[in-house]
Design a protein around this motif. Sequence first.
Motif, short mmCIF file in Angstrom:
data_model
loop_
_atom_site.label_atom_id
_atom_site.label_comp_id
_atom_site.label_asym_id
_atom_site.label_seq_id
_atom_site.Cartn_x
_atom_site.Cartn_y
_atom_site.Cartn_z
N GLU A 90 -3.15 5.30 3.59
CA GLU A 90 -4.02 5.59 2.44
C GLU A 90 -5.42 5.17 2.89
OE1 GLU A 90 -2.57 3.45 -1.07
OE2 GLU A 90 -4.65 2.99 -1.51
N GLU A 137 -9.61 4.85 2.67
CA GLU A 137 -10.83 4.83 1.85
C GLU A 137 -12.04 4.91 2.78
OE1 GLU A 137 -9.34 2.10 -1.93
OE2 GLU A 137 -10.41 1.12 -0.30
N GLU A 184 -13.51 7.15 -5.31
CA GLU A 184 -12.98 5.80 -5.56
C GLU A 184 -13.98 4.97 -6.36
OE1 GLU A 184 -11.37 3.08 -5.67
OE2 GLU A 184 -9.38 3.40 -4.84
N GLU A 190 -11.20 8.41 -1.48
CA GLU A 190 -9.90 8.00 -0.95
C GLU A 190 -8.98 9.21 -0.82
OE1 GLU A 190 -7.91 4.65 -2.80
OE2 GLU A 190 -5.99 5.68 -2.70
MG MG Z 1 -8.12 2.84 -3.32
#
Ligand code: MG
Length: 441
Positions: free
Chosen positions: A131, A133, A183, A190
């Motif tokens: 994940e 960012e 985000e 993200e």
């Molecule tokens: Mg996040």
Amino acid sequence: MTLEELQAAGVRAAALVFVDNAGITRMKCVPLDRLARAAETGVGMSLVWGGVMGNDLFVTMPGDPGPSGDLRLVADLGAAAPLTCAPGWAWAPVDQREQGGGEWDGCQRTFLRRMVERAATRGIEILAAWELEWTVGRDGSEGFEALHRGPGYGAVTFPRTSDLMLGILEGGSGLEIEQIHPEYSPGQMELSLGPTDPVRACDHSVLARHVVRTVAERAGWSASFAPIVASTVGNGQHIHFSVWAEGVNQLTGGEGPARLRPAGESFLAGVLSALPALTAIGAPTALSYLRLQPSHWAGVYTCWGVENREATLRLEGALGPDAARSANVEWKTPDGAANPYLALGAVIAAGLDGFDRRLRLPLPVSADPAAFSEEDRRAAEIFRLPKTLSEAAEALASSAVLEAGMGGYLHDCVVSVRRGEAQATAGVSEADLIRTHRWRY
Ligand code: MG
Ligand code: GLU
């Protein structure tokens, strides 16, 4: 992909990339008619890149090869992806191999593959997903200018973010992006990648970053995966993983805490007990420690919890209706400067150590550990993870588990780079750290 398939997709050149021990993605490019050779015998690269720091200076490598020696960057054609965001180009990860063609002990991607094989000898399979960012902006006359001003997840950013999001979603073939959004902090965005086998998951994380940077830059902006870019809200690069045996997810459906099965519990307990040393892998720069603050959802205490975003290891999806498929653990410490192969390889090494020793977990934590008194934290055996790069480097240096997993050579290289960076950044102001790292990741 085969060469023919790449050619049919309009590919004329390929960017061959690896991520170094400092977390910088390095690249050499070849025209299509040299790609077959690059996939067989590779292209050359000096050995010293195993000891490069984020500032492009070098530490002395174990064995001190000096200016001598060469590595081969061998392209993995099977993992190559045509770049829709850069027509004519393909992207491909490489393995760093010895000149004679053998595996090089300093190759992070090879290390991860070895850990996957080690897991398989115990009947364990890992699925993983990153994940990511990042922050989109540019250096303006009045400081950092962010692409959007929020609010977090704000639909109001759509006019500014939608072209970028579409370009990213369609930017690299084979990239499985599950979600993308603006985000929390200005300019921050993200995306979440779908779960897959560990090496592919890390390849996709590197590819996704390549795509994000390219799409942003072509739209007149820049994307930064640095841990801190402009505000105090950092860019995390959380890893989600699940532990499988005989096709069954070991993170749910059992009798253990939060319904973990024994293999899932002991794997997780192994990762938990290695968290201080893992911090040096997941948070590799001095800048990383500006991000790693309590109560920022970044994971700074030795604890695990169920759906608790302040727990460094967050068990998620384990109690829901789709748990058998989706139960996974999120390790929240890594940031955008982490080498994904090193980080996931180290998690597997630590998890397998827990599995081998049949470790058990302490109680899960359901609140923010920062809100506990010092005394309550100590009673629950919750400790603050390293607060500085040098503290983290020493935790890694003294981790027998990670040394055994990584092998002495790679472990030495990484520890040397961490110590070197800690020294090189000692006394540098926060503002200078942020400014000098902003466009390197
Ligand atoms: Mg996040
Ligand atoms: N930005 C947070 C970090 O630095 C993560 C927020 C989230 O959980 O998505 O890790």
